[in-house]
Design an enzyme around this catalytic site. Structure first.
Site, PDB file in Angstrom:
ATOM      1  N   ASP A   1      -2.890  -0.648   3.058  1.00 14.10           N
ATOM      2  CA  ASP A   1      -2.003   0.498   3.018  1.00 14.10           C
ATOM      3  C   ASP A   1      -1.883   1.074   1.916  1.00 14.10           C
ATOM      4  O   ASP A   1      -1.265   0.480   0.765  1.00 14.10           O
ATOM      5  CB  ASP A   1      -0.556  -0.111   3.621  1.00 14.10           C
ATOM      6  CG  ASP A   1       0.543   0.917   3.989  1.00 14.10           C
ATOM      7  OD1 ASP A   1       0.296   2.130   3.507  1.00 14.10           O
ATOM      8  OD2 ASP A   1       1.752   0.478   4.126  1.00 14.10           O
TER       9      ASP A   1
ATOM     10  N   HIS B   1       6.931   0.887   3.099  1.00 12.99           N
ATOM     11  CA  HIS B   1       5.304   0.655   2.386  1.00 12.99           C
ATOM     12  C   HIS B   1       5.496   0.122   1.121  1.00 12.99           C
ATOM     13  O   HIS B   1       6.465   0.161   0.311  1.00 12.99           O
ATOM     14  CB  HIS B   1       4.617   1.895   2.534  1.00 12.99           C
ATOM     15  CG  HIS B   1       4.536   2.652   3.904  1.00 12.99           C
ATOM     16  ND1 HIS B   1       3.565   2.452   4.635  1.00 12.99           N
ATOM     17  CD2 HIS B   1       5.347   3.497   4.267  1.00 12.99           C
ATOM     18  CE1 HIS B   1       3.836   3.161   5.870  1.00 12.99           C
ATOM     19  NE2 HIS B   1       4.730   3.953   5.744  1.00 12.99           N
TER      20      HIS B   1
END
Length: 561
Positions: free
Chosen positions: A206, A379
């Site tokens: 990610d 994130h």
């Protein structure tokens, strides 16, 4: 270290024993995540999400991945693995299932429950489900899957390790490393380390927060800020967040209970998702806290809390309607507090500030990320990514989930920790893992697929360009009748405009030049109506450009009588 290249050709046949990765969305953008893995003639898909349209997509409801590269191979798909329940990872699944309805779906309990409600909306019958949790292992054809707990801004997120005879892939999905998560479920770094010891040949990570230094703050760091907002508010509180952000809603419910307030959900997706989360035990509602939205109005303002969708300024969301004063039963009063508990997705800033200004105009106090710590990202930031690279020690890295700047920042982090090979790709760029080395081998055609009302894929970039021109530059139609015997203009030009000069009188000065240009063209032997229409287009186009500094859409019609 490789870069995508615009001159890439279609990839050659996959060498025997190799593993091919075909990203169809999510690389070079935040959203629309979908990755296809090919091995031994079989396919495995990880995620199938949507991208939400921006201002330059007029009339578009959703943007899907392009299934074109695998459309004639859908019978080879072993399974679709869904890493978590966000729209940008599950939202396109109903559209894929319209093309092959029996693809087995693999995901956690909450992810599949959220997907099921979406499939019912699309009137699709339930397909084969494989509910998995961290630690589970499943085999589909030549792909052996192992699931690893990760935390994110929605519960029950999973990373997936994919073992094949070509090597092991570890796909993080969206993740962060909150060490004090609200639900106590941390990213399983012990499993990451164990997989690293076994040998991760390709690590898909990610990239969304790769440019952000340090570590993403814990979700718990927001709790005191929410508590302070509740303590200082003397009237109604409206909280806007994503309809899937179970943890944020939990914090609001707890704060409301502590301060003697009652909560109602506003917005269909919020009501539906929180009911699912509560039924499955991911959301705990304190006794007596939750009421129906219509019953909330009977309470004094200092006891009311509304939890709404619309934190991104979406025009049809509950919060946007409240800001415009056209919501059915929620009207902002002087002294209300609105808490925007979300980040700004790139491209949505103007829409969000429009809503903030609308709310402030009616007297609301708006608390948002710009003036208080009311949201933390879902994130991993740069520090967490470095930590992961050092634990996993992958042989090859393919940054995913992010715009190009995010993926390049992620590449630099991987290289800094000594990863020997990092491949930066974009949607459609094919990456092959052969003999332990990942490299770009070609490109498949894949673009945006626009959903416009009930039409899927019927709208093209050209159509959107026309819509943008109509919206920004205006529209002119010119009708001229030519006498077929004399070759002279017998009626017109009749000029109609929309978008910049509404008064037909504004076109009087260009009518004679159009007639003269047509006379010249006919005298030169151009009697084809298409050619004469192009003559009209050129004359009026030059005049509008010079006089009004506009380039409208021009529809000339030449009729012979």
């Amino acid at each position: 270290m490789s870069h995508p290249h615009p001159e890439l050709q279609a990839p050659p046949a996959l060498p025997e024993g190799g593993l091919r990765v075909i990203p169809l969305g999510g690389l070079g953008e935040v959203g629309r995540n979908m990755t296809v893995f090919e091995h031994a003639g079989r396919l495995l898909i990880v995620d199938c999400g949507v991208l939400f349209p921006e201002d330059h997509h007029p009339g578009v409801d959703l943007i899907l991945p392009d299934f074109g590269p695998i459309r004639d191979r859908l019978d080879q798909v072993e399974a679709l693995v869904l890493t978590h329940g966000h729209e940008d990872h599950i939202g396109a699944t109903p559209y894929l299932l319209r093309e092959r309805g029996d693809i087995p779906l693999v995901g956690s309990e909450l992810t599949l429950a959220l997907l099921d409600s979406k499939l019912r909306e699309h009137r699709l019958k339930e397909t084969v489900h494989h509910r998995v949790k961290e630690g589970d292992r499943l085999t589909f054809g030549p792909f052996e899957l192992e699931f690893v707990a990760v935390n994110h801004s929605i519960p029950d997120a999973l990373a997936v390790a994919i073992r094949t005879s070509a090597g092991m892939v570890l796909h993080t999905g969206d993740f962060k490393m909150d060490q004090l998560p609200l639900d106590g479920r941390i990213t399983d770094l012990r499993a990451f380390a164990r997989l690293g010891e076994e040998g991760v040949d390709l690590f898909l990570t990610d990239s969304t927060n790769a440019e952000t230094p340090g570590f993403t703050p814990a979700e718990k760091s927001i709790t005191p800020v929410i508590d302070r907002v509740f303590r200082e508010s003397s009237q109604r509180i409206i909280v806007a967040c994503f309809a899937s952000h179970v943890h944020r809603v939990q914090q609001v419910l707890d704060a409301a209970y502590a301060h003697g307030r009652q909560v109602a959900y506003v917005g269909r997706s919020m009501v539906r998702n929180m009911a699912i989360a509560r039924d499955l035990g991911y959301l705990t509602v304190p006794p007596g806290t939750l009421v129906d939205a219509k019953d909330l109005a009977g309470l004094p303002p200092e006891r009311q809390v509304l939890v709404s969708t619309g934190s991104q300024g979406e025009p049809m969301s509950a919060l946007s309607r409240i800001a415009q004063r056209n919501h059915n039963f929620v009207h902002i009063e002087e002294g209300d507090t609105v808490l925007l508990a979300s980040s700004l997705i790139p491209g949505n800033e103007n829409a969000v500030y429009r809503v903030i200004n609308g709310l402030a105009r009616w007297g609301a106090r708006v608390v948002h990320k710009g003036n208080a710590l009311v949201h933390v990202s879902g994130h991993a930031s740069a520090g967490e990514l470095l930590y992961c690279y050092n634990i996993v020690r992958p042989r090859n890295v393919l940054p995913v989930h992010g715009e190009m700047r995010h993926m390049l920042a992620n590449r630099d982090l991987a290289l800094a920790t000594g990863v020997p090979n990092v491949v930066v790709a974009e949607d459609g760029v094919v990456v092959d893992l052969v003999d332990g080395v990942a490299s770009i081998t070609g490109k498949v055609d894949c673009g945006y697929v626009f959903v416009d009302g009930s039409s899927v894929g019927g709208i093209t970039e050209s159509d959107l360009k026309d819509r943008r021109i109509l919206g920004e530059e205006g529209f002119i139609s010119v009708i001229v009748v030519i006498d077929s015997v004399s070759g002279k203009v017998s009626a017109g030009p009749e000029i109609h405009a929309r978008g910049f000069v509404e008064d037909g009188a504004g076109f009087e000065e260009i009518k004679q030049p159009i007639i003269e240009a047509l006379d010249r063209a006919i005298a030169e032997g151009n009697t084809d109506t298409y050619q004469l229409q192009q003559t009209v287009r050129r004359v009026i186009g030059r005049w509008v450009s010079g006089t009004h500094r506009r380039r409208p859409m021009i529809i000339p019609v030449v009729i012979e009588s």
